[in-house]
Design an enzyme around this catalytic site. Sequence first.
Site, PDB file in Angstrom:
ATOM      1  N   GLY A 235       3.295  -4.605   7.948  1.00  0.00           N
ATOM      2  CA  GLY A 235       1.750  -4.035   7.249  1.00  0.00           C
ATOM      3  C   GLY A 235       1.182  -2.955   8.021  1.00  0.00           C
ATOM      4  CD  GLU A 277       8.912 -10.407  10.381  1.00  0.00           C
ATOM      5  OE1 GLU A 277       9.532 -11.568  10.584  1.00  0.00           O
ATOM      6  OE2 GLU A 277       8.274 -10.468   9.406  1.00  0.00           O
ATOM      7  N   GLY A 279       8.552  -2.347   8.573  1.00  0.00           N
ATOM      8  CA  GLY A 279       9.695  -1.621   8.161  1.00  0.00           C
ATOM      9  C   GLY A 279       9.049  -0.121   7.779  1.00  0.00           C
ATOM     10  NE  ARG A 280       4.300   0.444   3.486  1.00  0.00           N
ATOM     11  CZ  ARG A 280       4.763   0.316   2.149  1.00  0.00           C
ATOM     12  NH1 ARG A 280       5.146   1.203   1.569  1.00  0.00           N
ATOM     13  NH2 ARG A 280       4.681  -1.092   1.716  1.00  0.00           N
ATOM     14  CE1 TYR A 319       4.675  -2.261  -5.957  1.00  0.00           C
ATOM     15  CE2 TYR A 319       5.497  -0.394  -4.657  1.00  0.00           C
ATOM     16  CZ  TYR A 319       5.480  -1.597  -4.781  1.00  0.00           C
ATOM     17  OH  TYR A 319       6.217  -2.585  -4.300  1.00  0.00           O
ATOM     18  CB  CYS A 346      14.752   5.801 -22.254  1.00  0.00           C
ATOM     19  SG  CYS A 346      16.093   6.802 -22.317  1.00  0.00           S
ATOM     20  CD  GLU A 347      10.528   2.036 -19.109  1.00  0.00           C
ATOM     21  OE1 GLU A 347       9.036   2.272 -19.207  1.00  0.00           O
ATOM     22  OE2 GLU A 347      11.136   1.050 -19.759  1.00  0.00           O
TER      23      GLU A 347
HETATM   24  C1  PLP Z   1       8.325  -6.679   3.550  1.00  0.00           C
HETATM   25  C2  PLP Z   1       8.204  -7.261   5.082  1.00  0.00           C
HETATM   26  C3  PLP Z   1       8.392  -6.583   6.235  1.00  0.00           C
HETATM   27  C4  PLP Z   1       8.029  -5.229   6.190  1.00  0.00           C
HETATM   28  O1  PLP Z   1       6.596  -4.812   5.628  1.00  0.00           O
HETATM   29  P1  PLP Z   1       6.375  -3.137   5.917  1.00  0.00           P
HETATM   30  O2  PLP Z   1       5.286  -3.243   5.045  1.00  0.00           O
HETATM   31  O3  PLP Z   1       7.581  -2.360   5.561  1.00  0.00           O
HETATM   32  O4  PLP Z   1       5.851  -2.904   7.495  1.00  0.00           O
HETATM   33  C5  PLP Z   1       7.999  -7.668   7.187  1.00  0.00           C
HETATM   34  N1  PLP Z   1       8.076  -9.053   7.050  1.00  0.00           N
HETATM   35  C6  PLP Z   1       8.202  -9.462   6.169  1.00  0.00           C
HETATM   36  C7  PLP Z   1       8.522 -10.826   6.092  1.00  0.00           C
HETATM   37  C8  PLP Z   1       8.205  -8.844   5.080  1.00  0.00           C
HETATM   38  O5  PLP Z   1       8.547  -9.455   3.844  1.00  0.00           O
END
Ligand code: PLP
Length: 419
Positions: A235, A277, A279-280, A319, A346-347
């Site tokens: 997040g 956790e 990701g982004r 989005y 085609c969108e």
């Molecule tokens: C998608 C997700 C993340 C990573 O979210 P980011 O926005 O990429 O940081 C972490 N934990 C869980 C359970 C997720 O579903």
Amino acid sequence: MKKPFVTKRQLEEIAAQYPTPFHLYDEKGIRENARRLKAAFAWNPDYKEYFAVKATPNPAILKILREEGCGVDCSSLTELMLSDQCGFTGGEIMFSSNETPAEEFELAAKLGATINLDDFTHIDFLQQTIGYIPETISCRFNPGGVFQLGASKEGFQVMDTPGDSKYGFTREQLFEGFKKLKTMGAKRFGIHAFLASNTLSNDYYPALAAILFKLAVELRDETGADVKFINLSGGVGIPYRPDQPANDIAVIGEGVRRAYEEILVPAGMGDVSLCTELGRFMLGPYGCLVTRAIHEKHTYKEYIGVDACAANLMRPAIYGAYHHITVMGKEDAPCDHKYDVVGSLCENCDKFAVDRMLPKIDRGDLLVIHDTGAHGFSMGYNYNGKLRSAEVLLREDGSTKLIRRAETPEDYFSTMIFD
Ligand SMILES: *Cc1c(COP(=O)(O)O)cnc(C)c1O
């Protein structure tokens, strides 16, 4: 201003070797960022980042992160298999899934992953599926309602609605769940929550941490559970737009430390370890989609047709997400042309940019679409029979390595049944 992590000359050389479109990743940027994160939480001795595999499920990327001390956060069978193949073992794997099929719990347990349960009913489901409750277990909390952070110093507000989200235990269920899990053999507990996505505020993690730290104290007091770790999940966001300020991970780590010292330490819980956790935040800025302008069309609007499409990067189409675009070699040219930059699906939503002011684009120009390192390639799909692109790693010494080949028509046809 947003600047690509490659020069035009470098990129023309890379594009001569790998046909566009492709996703390009910056190893140096990935490693430096992972080190900044680690330093920001170094005050918590057992802190660990479990990279959210879904953001960028590529073995080369996962191996780089593993070298930087990260584990993985998986949410599906194949993500577990991928992590296993990349050498992640036991405690390096978090399994945060929802609506989980039995076979996924089975593999997670077999790999010794830490299972993070999404729902109260999954306690019995897990017991019935694998035959026991692991001694270390985690539960996902959903506080309901609306999660809001006032405007931060940078002027951005964070708002999300956990009450509308399908994830996690209610507060009451969490207390019941911990008691139940204890009677079923659980000895070490974790708490997890994910309340807002792509937050641009240094206050999100500290605010979430304070909620979870207080909850941890209450859970221990009421259920006697031994809370070993608290998972702040993902997040933390990235500035997709050039005028947005980036989060400062050192400030974020410091904010979490203050909450830790105010809430957990006085409660005698100063040995709780933290994990994330992300990701982004880990990969987003360190990947870009490289595409070439192949058509220009003048009708009611000015269009630039590129050789990538929403199947390579879905976020703008689904989005309306902003992704900055640099026209390589024209970084200093005036942005005096208004374009829709479009792919070939085609969108009509297949637009990387709408009414974007850019320098004059000529056919053959290379375009860099920024911040596609996370939730970019991985959200790709095969609509319109489009094939997934290659992924290329720009190494620290400036050389490149193909880390995923492009799909071929044979791949596309491989699951079809011709009678
Ligand atoms: C998608 C997700 C993340 C990573 O979210 P980011 O926005 O990429 O940081 C972490 N934990 C869980 C359970 C997720 O579903």
